[in-house]
Design an enzyme around this catalytic site. Structure first.
Site, PDB file in Angstrom:
ATOM      1  N   GLY A  40      41.045  57.310  48.164  1.00  0.00           N
ATOM      2  CA  GLY A  40      42.429  57.775  48.266  1.00  0.00           C
ATOM      3  C   GLY A  40      42.705  59.020  47.439  1.00  0.00           C
ATOM      4  O   GLY A  40      42.001  60.023  47.544  1.00  0.00           O
ATOM      5  N   GLY A  55      38.241  50.110  50.029  1.00  0.00           N
ATOM      6  CA  GLY A  55      38.286  50.559  48.626  1.00  0.00           C
ATOM      7  C   GLY A  55      38.931  49.502  47.742  1.00  0.00           C
ATOM      8  O   GLY A  55      38.420  49.168  46.667  1.00  0.00           O
ATOM      9  N   HIS A  93      45.979  51.062  37.404  1.00  0.00           N
ATOM     10  CA  HIS A  93      47.165  50.281  37.781  1.00  0.00           C
ATOM     11  C   HIS A  93      46.759  48.916  38.330  1.00  0.00           C
ATOM     12  O   HIS A  93      47.328  47.893  37.994  1.00  0.00           O
ATOM     13  CB  HIS A  93      47.976  51.060  38.811  1.00  0.00           C
ATOM     14  CG  HIS A  93      47.155  51.600  39.956  1.00  0.00           C
ATOM     15  ND1 HIS A  93      45.986  52.294  39.757  1.00  0.00           N
ATOM     16  CD2 HIS A  93      47.299  51.516  41.302  1.00  0.00           C
ATOM     17  CE1 HIS A  93      45.471  52.618  40.926  1.00  0.00           C
ATOM     18  NE2 HIS A  93      46.240  52.149  41.885  1.00  0.00           N
ATOM     19  N   ARG A  94      45.712  48.910  39.203  1.00  0.00           N
ATOM     20  CA  ARG A  94      45.302  47.651  39.828  1.00  0.00           C
ATOM     21  C   ARG A  94      44.698  46.720  38.779  1.00  0.00           C
ATOM     22  O   ARG A  94      44.956  45.519  38.770  1.00  0.00           O
ATOM     23  CB  ARG A  94      44.313  47.920  40.964  1.00  0.00           C
ATOM     24  CG  ARG A  94      44.121  46.724  41.879  1.00  0.00           C
ATOM     25  CD  ARG A  94      43.446  47.082  43.198  1.00  0.00           C
ATOM     26  NE  ARG A  94      44.247  48.025  43.950  1.00  0.00           N
ATOM     27  CZ  ARG A  94      44.020  49.338  44.012  1.00  0.00           C
ATOM     28  NH1 ARG A  94      42.990  49.867  43.407  1.00  0.00           N
ATOM     29  NH2 ARG A  94      44.816  50.125  44.694  1.00  0.00           N
ATOM     30  N   LYS A 124      37.179  53.579  35.521  1.00  0.00           N
ATOM     31  CA  LYS A 124      38.517  53.619  36.134  1.00  0.00           C
ATOM     32  C   LYS A 124      39.319  52.372  35.782  1.00  0.00           C
ATOM     33  O   LYS A 124      40.507  52.440  35.521  1.00  0.00           O
ATOM     34  CB  LYS A 124      38.388  53.774  37.653  1.00  0.00           C
ATOM     35  CG  LYS A 124      39.734  53.747  38.378  1.00  0.00           C
ATOM     36  CD  LYS A 124      39.603  53.958  39.875  1.00  0.00           C
ATOM     37  CE  LYS A 124      40.933  53.667  40.568  1.00  0.00           C
ATOM     38  NZ  LYS A 124      40.861  53.760  42.029  1.00  0.00           N
ATOM     39  N   ASP A 184      49.927  45.903  46.988  1.00  0.00           N
ATOM     40  CA  ASP A 184      50.509  47.094  47.608  1.00  0.00           C
ATOM     41  C   ASP A 184      50.596  48.134  46.515  1.00  0.00           C
ATOM     42  O   ASP A 184      51.040  47.843  45.400  1.00  0.00           O
ATOM     43  CB  ASP A 184      51.885  46.825  48.213  1.00  0.00           C
ATOM     44  CG  ASP A 184      52.224  47.930  49.211  1.00  0.00           C
ATOM     45  OD1 ASP A 184      51.503  48.068  50.214  1.00  0.00           O
ATOM     46  OD2 ASP A 184      53.192  48.680  48.976  1.00  0.00           O
TER      47      ASP A 184
END
Ligand code: IMP
Length: 208
Positions: free
Chosen positions: A158, A17, A193-194, A180, A74
């Site tokens: 997730g 993912g 966030h990513r 997204k 992470d």
């Protein structure tokens, strides 16, 4: 801040993912991308106590083994009513079967029993870029939102189906990848966030 002058980069992840998302973000920039799986790199144990420490463990291990600049992310879901859990243990809540149906149910049930009226949560991503000489740089991104129940949507991965970002009435699980990340929202700010961490990385570290 050290800039990235090489055009070949390792994505130090075994999570499909995340690899898919990072490739979506990096492909248009013209980098040659290799993954930890392509190079048969081992998956280091995530023994750190922060997102930064775990991102660094993964990025440095890949950079040392491949002798190429390596990028690791992470990330996790931090729920306020659960004192930030599952946080750095987000993947582990789904282990050993990587069953996110169960992990999402655990989030919901624990929240119901501890703090049912406080659904606020955030996704956090820390990207670490490591060079073979040991130099590292960090880029953090966060997106605020709320835990919803039942899960909605089958896109993403997730915990996406139980996370509704602030200002939206759909979950990450109901969004296309472009939505997204925020690229189709007609806004300068990335959404996920990513993508936010990635945007910092691109602005501060890439050539051009
Ligand atoms: P790790 O960074 O590989 O330790 O794992 C992060 C875990 O956090 C993933 O396995 C997911 O469970 C969760 N996570 C991180 N980012 C996202 C996201 O964008 N959507 C849904 N779940 C995520």
């Amino acid at each position: 801040m050290r800039r990235l002058t090489e055009n070949k980069l390792v994505i130090a992840s075994h999570n499909q993912g995340k690899i898919r998302e990072l490739k979506t973000l990096l492909d248009p920039l013209g980098y040659t991308l290799l993954t930890a799986a392509d190079l048969d790199l081992p998956e280091p144990e995530e023994t750190g106590l922060t997102f930064e420490e775990n991102a660094r463990l993964k990025a440095v291990a890949a950079a040392t083994a491949s002798q190429l600049p390596s990028l690791a992310d992470d990330s996790g879901l931090a729920v306020d009513g659960l004192n930030g859990a599952p946080g750095i243990y987000s993947a582990r809540w789904a282990a050993p079967e990587r069953d996110f149906g169960l992990a999402m149910e655990r989030v919901y049930k624990e929240l119901q029993s501890t703090s049912p009226h406080n659904p606020t949560a955030r996704f956090v991503s820390v990207i670490c870029l490591a060079w073979p000489d040991g130099h590292v740089e960090y880029f953090r991104g966060e997106v605020e939102g709320a835990i919803v129940w039942p899960p909605r949507g089958d896109q993403g991965f997730g915990y996406d189906p139980i996370f509704q970002p602030d200002g939206f009435d759909i979950t990450f699980g109901e969004m296309s990848a472009d939505q997204k990340h925020g690229w189709t929202l007609g806004q300068e700010q990335a959404l996920s966030h990513r993508a936010r961490a990635f945007k910092r990385f691109a602005e501060e570290c890439l050539e051009g």
